[in-house]
Design a protein around this motif. Structure first.
Motif, PDB file in Angstrom:
ATOM      1  N   ALA A 194       0.832  -1.210   0.000  1.00  0.00           N
ATOM      2  CA  ALA A 194       0.000   0.000   0.000  1.00  0.00           C
ATOM      3  C   ALA A 194       0.865   1.258   0.000  1.00  0.00           C
ATOM      4  CB  ALA A 194      -0.914  -0.023   1.226  1.00  0.00           C
ATOM      5  N   ALA A 227       3.073   1.445   3.523  1.00  0.00           N
ATOM      6  CA  ALA A 227       4.239   2.253   3.154  1.00  0.00           C
ATOM      7  C   ALA A 227       5.018   2.610   4.421  1.00  0.00           C
ATOM      8  CB  ALA A 227       3.787   3.516   2.434  1.00  0.00           C
ATOM      9  N   GLY A 262       9.195  -5.531   0.926  1.00  0.00           N
ATOM     10  CA  GLY A 262       8.350  -5.423  -0.275  1.00  0.00           C
ATOM     11  C   GLY A 262       8.815  -6.375  -1.356  1.00  0.00           C
ATOM     12  N   ILE A 290       7.908  -4.451  -9.587  1.00  0.00           N
ATOM     13  CA  ILE A 290       7.056  -5.500  -9.008  1.00  0.00           C
ATOM     14  C   ILE A 290       6.598  -6.481 -10.087  1.00  0.00           C
ATOM     15  CG2 ILE A 290       4.769  -5.849  -7.953  1.00  0.00           C
ATOM     16  CD1 ILE A 290       5.434  -3.456  -6.147  1.00  0.00           C
TER      17      ILE A 290
HETATM   18  O1  TXE Z   1       6.209   5.259  -3.982  1.00  0.00           O
HETATM   19  P1  TXE Z   1       6.593   3.746  -4.137  1.00  0.00           P
HETATM   20  P2  TXE Z   1       6.860   6.373  -3.031  1.00  0.00           P
HETATM   21  C1  TXE Z   1       3.959   8.319  -6.640  1.00  0.00           C
HETATM   22  C2  TXE Z   1       4.112   9.796  -6.327  1.00  0.00           C
HETATM   23  C3  TXE Z   1       5.241   9.812  -5.361  1.00  0.00           C
HETATM   24  C4  TXE Z   1       6.104   8.715  -5.914  1.00  0.00           C
HETATM   25  C5  TXE Z   1       7.071   8.110  -4.945  1.00  0.00           C
HETATM   26  O2  TXE Z   1       4.460  10.505  -7.487  1.00  0.00           O
HETATM   27  O3  TXE Z   1       5.920  11.020  -5.331  1.00  0.00           O
HETATM   28  O4  TXE Z   1       5.190   7.734  -6.344  1.00  0.00           O
HETATM   29  O5  TXE Z   1       6.403   7.681  -3.777  1.00  0.00           O
HETATM   30  C6  TXE Z   1       6.717  -0.225  -1.735  1.00  0.00           C
HETATM   31  N1  TXE Z   1       9.046  -4.071  -4.234  1.00  0.00           N
HETATM   32  N2  TXE Z   1       2.923   7.671  -5.859  1.00  0.00           N
HETATM   33  O6  TXE Z   1       8.335   6.282  -3.038  1.00  0.00           O
HETATM   34  O7  TXE Z   1       8.070   3.557  -4.122  1.00  0.00           O
HETATM   35  C7  TXE Z   1       6.961   0.863  -0.735  1.00  0.00           C
HETATM   36  O8  TXE Z   1       7.625   0.350   0.404  1.00  0.00           O
HETATM   37  C8  TXE Z   1       7.960  -4.085  -3.461  1.00  0.00           C
HETATM   38  C9  TXE Z   1       1.707   7.399  -6.553  1.00  0.00           C
HETATM   39  O9  TXE Z   1       6.188   6.285  -1.728  1.00  0.00           O
HETATM   40  O10 TXE Z   1       5.848   3.237  -5.315  1.00  0.00           O
HETATM   41  C10 TXE Z   1       5.546   1.349  -0.462  1.00  0.00           C
HETATM   42  O11 TXE Z   1       4.867   0.442   0.421  1.00  0.00           O
HETATM   43  N3  TXE Z   1       7.459  -2.988  -2.857  1.00  0.00           N
HETATM   44  C11 TXE Z   1       0.715   6.719  -5.754  1.00  0.00           C
HETATM   45  C12 TXE Z   1       4.885   1.244  -1.835  1.00  0.00           C
HETATM   46  O12 TXE Z   1       5.691   0.320  -2.566  1.00  0.00           O
HETATM   47  C13 TXE Z   1       8.088  -1.827  -3.064  1.00  0.00           C
HETATM   48  C14 TXE Z   1       0.825   6.547  -4.324  1.00  0.00           C
HETATM   49  C15 TXE Z   1       4.776   2.559  -2.606  1.00  0.00           C
HETATM   50  O13 TXE Z   1       6.064   3.082  -2.784  1.00  0.00           O
HETATM   51  C16 TXE Z   1       9.249  -1.752  -3.869  1.00  0.00           C
HETATM   52  C17 TXE Z   1       2.136   6.809  -3.780  1.00  0.00           C
HETATM   53  C18 TXE Z   1       9.726  -2.951  -4.469  1.00  0.00           C
HETATM   54  N4  TXE Z   1      10.805  -2.968  -5.277  1.00  0.00           N
HETATM   55  C19 TXE Z   1       3.117   7.370  -4.549  1.00  0.00           C
HETATM   56  N5  TXE Z   1       9.657  -0.448  -3.884  1.00  0.00           N
HETATM   57  C20 TXE Z   1      -0.605   6.405  -6.320  1.00  0.00           C
HETATM   58  N6  TXE Z   1      -0.658   5.784  -7.487  1.00  0.00           N
HETATM   59  O14 TXE Z   1      -1.592   6.693  -5.694  1.00  0.00           O
HETATM   60  C21 TXE Z   1       8.795   0.250  -3.107  1.00  0.00           C
HETATM   61  N7  TXE Z   1       7.853  -0.578  -2.600  1.00  0.00           N
END
Ligand code: TXE
Length: 478
Positions: A149, A177, A213, A237
């Protein structure tokens, strides 16, 4: 300081190696809680617990109605603990308490109620065959679900994944997160209180890459992965999931176009457009961050919009009247404020807004940007809107579609035919006409292009969280 552990096999536990990390309150810019910092062995332990609960426990074998009763009890408990849950998300990531308490917590409870009820009333297909056979579809739980999430709607996005997964008989490992861990632990505590059997909902805290993750997405014991977050993370992912051919549902980034035609009800258009970009400080995948306004009404719209933006109340998110809190973290504040510099360096102007105190960014309006500038194309994820003029309907459609994202769009017009025409021409997962964010939980939710893979909601969630099985019987000689 409060502390939040993992919840594995029905118990709240520390990490195997005892590691913890602080969760930072972005308004105070100081740690407010201590959270168990999981690593790969903790993720494996959580997956093992979910696997065992699925294979040997009662959950997958209970009737839809029995499971539904437990999920309704959980919804009751969510509402009974609304203040604690709302405060947890507000303190973790800075969203105004009026939004976490008034919207997110309510929707989280509703998600559990909706999927509990929907699962009991959804018809399954039955095919009487001309050959004298009969085929029907049996929707069986898929198994262990890894739910990853984001931090922008911590409890609400977790519940959007956990509720359908549980309703359809799966067991879950939820990784919230790292910026917003608290409400997930509280949810898992409440789920046990509601009577969810041990191991059915596990929570494991930690980071993504080379950590919890990644371990969840690479596990051969996981049957489904549902993720919301950045498009780049979605790609990582997908690659990890391909190792075991695990099905994934990805809800990724967006750069929502919001098209205001010159026949629109201007007051309505301004009011929704303000909500579309400044709710949750624009940290919303669906945010209307590209606002295209027809040239004849551009100046008037800009003036009204700017006046409304300037009136939004910035401040302590724990206070009732606050409308704009800090951004979720220092890192995110740097990303969003960096985009303001990029916009200006690329030739655009900040019509209003800019960086505020602490980690806040004031409601910002960017004008004079190019369609292909980074500020117009990239997901800023902050209270920053680009407003651009357009001349006619084809130009508006072309500009709206001119982005790698395809999550959603909005349009404002009084012309019904145009509303249908434009809705069909937009390459997105959701179009809102004369409104924003209104959801029917039966409708498909997800994105086109770089905004995602798959749809969730109603029967779309059933499709993803079950293995549909065809059962064919000979009945001619019955
Ligand atoms: O997102 P991440 P972040 C966008 C928004 C933001 C940018 C970065 O632009 O500025 O993403 O945010 C997990 N394997 N959105 O860094 O990295 C992580 O631990 C498995 C859009 O927070 O995508 C967290 O639980 N899991 C958005 C989750 O992924 C992994 C919402 C989200 O992190 C992983 C949030 C991996 N390799 C940010 N890497 C929307 N679509 O609503 C990270 N995670």
């Amino acid at each position: 300081m409060e502390s939040f552990g993992h919840v594995i096999a029905g118990e709240e536990v520390p990490s195997i190696d005892g590691a913890t990390f602080p969760s930072v309150d972005p308004w105070e810019q100081a740690p407010w809680s201590t959270v168990a910092l999981g690593s790969v062995p903790d993720a494996e332990r959580a997956v093992d617990a979910a696997r065992k609960a699925f294979d040997d426990g009662p959950w997958a074998r209970m009737s839809l109605a029995e499971r539904g009763q437990v999920l309704h009890r959980l919804a009751d408990l969510i509402l009974a603990n609304a203040d604690e849950l709302a405060l947890a998300d507000t303190t973790d990531m800075g969203k105004p308490i009026s939004e976490t308490r008034g919207h997110d917590v309510q929707r989280s409870a509703q998600n559990f109620r909706f999927f509990a009820d929907h699962s009991t009333v959804t018809p399954a297909e039955s095919y009487p065959m001309p050959s004298g056979h009969h085929a029907y579809t049996q929707y069986e739980p898929a198994g262990v679900v890894a739910a990853i999430a984001p931090w922008n709607f911590p409890l609400m996005m977790a519940s959007w994944k956990v509720a359908p997964a549980l309703a359809w008989g799966n067991t879950v490992v939820l990784k919230p997160a790292e910026q917003s861990p608290a409400s997930a632990t509280i949810l898992a505590r409440l789920a046990l209180e509601a009577g969810l059997p041990p191991g059915v909902l596990n929570v494991v805290h930690g980071f993504g890459p080379r950590s919890v993750g990644q371990a969840l997405t690479e596990s051969p014991l996981v049957d489904r992965i549902t993720f919301t977050g950045e498009s780049t993370t979605g790609r990582a992912i997908s690659r990890a999931a391909a190792l075991n051919l695990t099905p994934v549902s990805l809800e990724l980034g967006g750069k929502g176009a919001n098209i205001v035609f010159d026949d629109a009800d201007l007051e309505q258009a301004v009011s929704w457009s303000i909500k579309a970009i400044y709710s949750n400080s624009g940290q919303v995948c669906l945010a209307g961050s590209r606002l295209y306004v027809q040239r004849g009404i551009f100046d008037e719209f800009l003036e009204r919009f700017t006046r409304a933006a300037d009136q939004l109340v910035i401040g302590d998110p724990k206070r009732d009247g606050t409308q704009i809190g800090p951004l979720s973290s220092e890192e995110h504040f740097r990303k969003v404020s960096g985009y303001l510099d990029i916009a200006v360096a690329d030739g655009a102007r900040l019509h209003t807004g800019g960086v505020g105190g602490g980690w806040t960014v004031r409601p910002t309006v960017v004008i004079g940007a190019e369609q292909h500038a980074r500020i117009t194309q990239e997901e800023v994820f902050g209270p920053v809107v680009v407003i651009l003029p357009f001349d006619d309907e084809p130009a508006a459609i072309a500009a709206a579609n001119d982005t790698p994202y395809g999550l959603n769009a909005m349009l404002f017009t009084r012309d019904l035919s145009r509303a249908h025409r434009v809705s069909r021409a937009l390459r997105v997962g959701t179009v809102w006409t004369n409104c924003f964010f209104v959801r029917d939980l039966r409708a498909p939710f997800g994105g086109a292009k770089n905004s995602g893979v798959g749809r969730e909601g109603g029967t779309y969630s059933r499709e993803f969280f079950t293995e549909p099985k065809a059962i064919v019987m000979e009945i001619a000689n019955a």
